[in-house]
Design an enzyme around this catalytic site. Sequence first.
Site, short mmCIF file in Angstrom:
data_model
loop_
_atom_site.label_atom_id
_atom_site.label_comp_id
_atom_site.label_asym_id
_atom_site.label_seq_id
_atom_site.Cartn_x
_atom_site.Cartn_y
_atom_site.Cartn_z
N TYR A 105 -26.43 22.71 -36.43
CA TYR A 105 -24.95 22.35 -36.44
C TYR A 105 -23.93 23.47 -36.47
O TYR A 105 -24.31 24.52 -36.96
CB TYR A 105 -24.76 21.58 -38.12
N ASN A 178 -18.98 8.42 -42.44
CA ASN A 178 -19.14 7.36 -41.39
C ASN A 178 -18.16 6.22 -41.23
O ASN A 178 -17.81 5.91 -40.32
CB ASN A 178 -20.53 6.64 -41.58
N THR A 204 -26.39 -0.28 -34.66
CA THR A 204 -26.97 -0.64 -36.01
C THR A 204 -26.52 0.68 -36.77
O THR A 204 -26.95 0.49 -38.19
CB THR A 204 -28.48 -0.70 -35.98
N VAL A 207 -21.94 4.02 -38.77
CA VAL A 207 -20.77 4.03 -37.86
C VAL A 207 -20.55 2.59 -37.34
O VAL A 207 -19.32 2.06 -37.15
CB VAL A 207 -20.65 5.02 -37.16
N TYR A 296 -19.29 10.72 -30.27
CA TYR A 296 -19.20 11.30 -31.90
C TYR A 296 -20.71 11.56 -32.38
O TYR A 296 -20.78 12.13 -33.38
CB TYR A 296 -18.81 10.49 -32.77
N GLY A 297 -21.67 11.53 -31.37
CA GLY A 297 -23.11 12.13 -32.02
C GLY A 297 -24.03 12.00 -30.40
O GLY A 297 -23.44 11.58 -29.38
N GLY A 298 -25.00 12.57 -30.81
CA GLY A 298 -25.98 12.78 -29.52
C GLY A 298 -27.36 12.38 -29.92
O GLY A 298 -28.33 13.44 -29.84
N MET A 299 -27.78 11.31 -30.69
CA MET A 299 -29.03 11.09 -31.23
C MET A 299 -30.28 11.21 -30.13
O MET A 299 -31.37 11.71 -30.62
CB MET A 299 -29.16 9.69 -31.71
N TRP A 322 -15.04 14.63 -34.15
CA TRP A 322 -15.52 15.19 -35.20
C TRP A 322 -14.69 14.91 -36.42
O TRP A 322 -13.60 15.58 -36.37
CB TRP A 322 -15.86 16.84 -34.93
#
Length: 386
Positions: A105, A178, A204, A207, A296-299, A322
């Site tokens: 992170y 979230n 799901t 967020v 806002y993410g990169g799962m 962010w």
Amino acid sequence: MRLTLLGRTESMANFRVALKALSVAELVGNGRGCYRRLASISLRSFASYVCPSSRAIIYEEHGPPDKVTRLVELPVCDLKENEVCVKMLAAPINPSDINRIEGVYPVRPPLPAVGGYEGVGEVKALGSGAKYLSIGDWVIPSPPSFGTWQTCIVKEENAWCKVPKDVPAEYAATVSVNPSTALRMLEDFVSLKAGDVVVQNGATSMVGQCVIQLSYLRGIQTINIIRDRPDLDDVKQRLKEMGAGKVFSESELEVKNVKSLLGDLSEPILGFNCVGGNAASLVLKFLRQGGTMVTYGGMSKKPITVSTSSFIFKDLHLRGYWMQNWVNSHTSNEFKTMTDYLLRLVRDGLLKYKTETVPFQDFDAALQKALGKQGHFSKQVLMFDK
């Protein structure tokens, strides 16, 4: 500092021992007035200067969270003038918490560190200079900060934001990251109005669930993309009960023209991406001319691939979000206004999301679920002993 206890002068270090040693006869024999004075001493004077020992989940090196974390005992500590001691009630295990422990992170606390970044607790002790909080108040870190996976936390009073006590602790514990992200993305990138449409993947997620419900309250329709799974029909139904407009699995969008699936919905002006890879491309395919996709993410840990024509001929805009940046550029009052609004929606039954509460002592099992090693589960929320 010295305290007088039933005519005996005791040092702060000996006060606890002396208090425990008092017999019932001593308390009763000195009358009700003396009992009130004793209660005042024990609840205010004593509690105002000492925070009890604490149990904490720490890590001393970066690596796999289930390998490098361990439970330790932290000693009793005295409170400084402007500090408060907070007994934690609940704290979630977020993906960003895992990433911090892994060392991937962008912002990480110095090692050794206590895990966790958000949560809710109850004020148990006050330093002599504390002015705004009272014993019994529920508080969350403001802004969110490192070290919430411990039973007691000592921080300066201005590091805490008071929250209402009429909501479940697991909601107060998770409101800072979230739900706040969902609200900010809906309000800060495109001026939306009733009748507009937004599209998102990862629907799901917490967020994603919040985007659906906050959009529904504003009369905004949502197109929701989810991964293929055995219980696909049940998941679709649950999202629609929250207010989702249309829900598609990724495989259902393997068509030449995804916009043919819109029906009577207009083309989305705004999209949200927390997955990356192909799932991000699907969001882009839905967007109208001049639309914006916020990541806002990169799962999936896969890059976002955008065609040249999407920039030149559709003038699509790619943005990032962010939550920490928003917190850093806004005041604590603005943060409180936002969280109070979201928790009012929770209290009124207008904002719901699924969590799985787990006793703090079962941290290892909760972590395994958060890491996805036992299948798909709801967000894990650690519940501390009351």
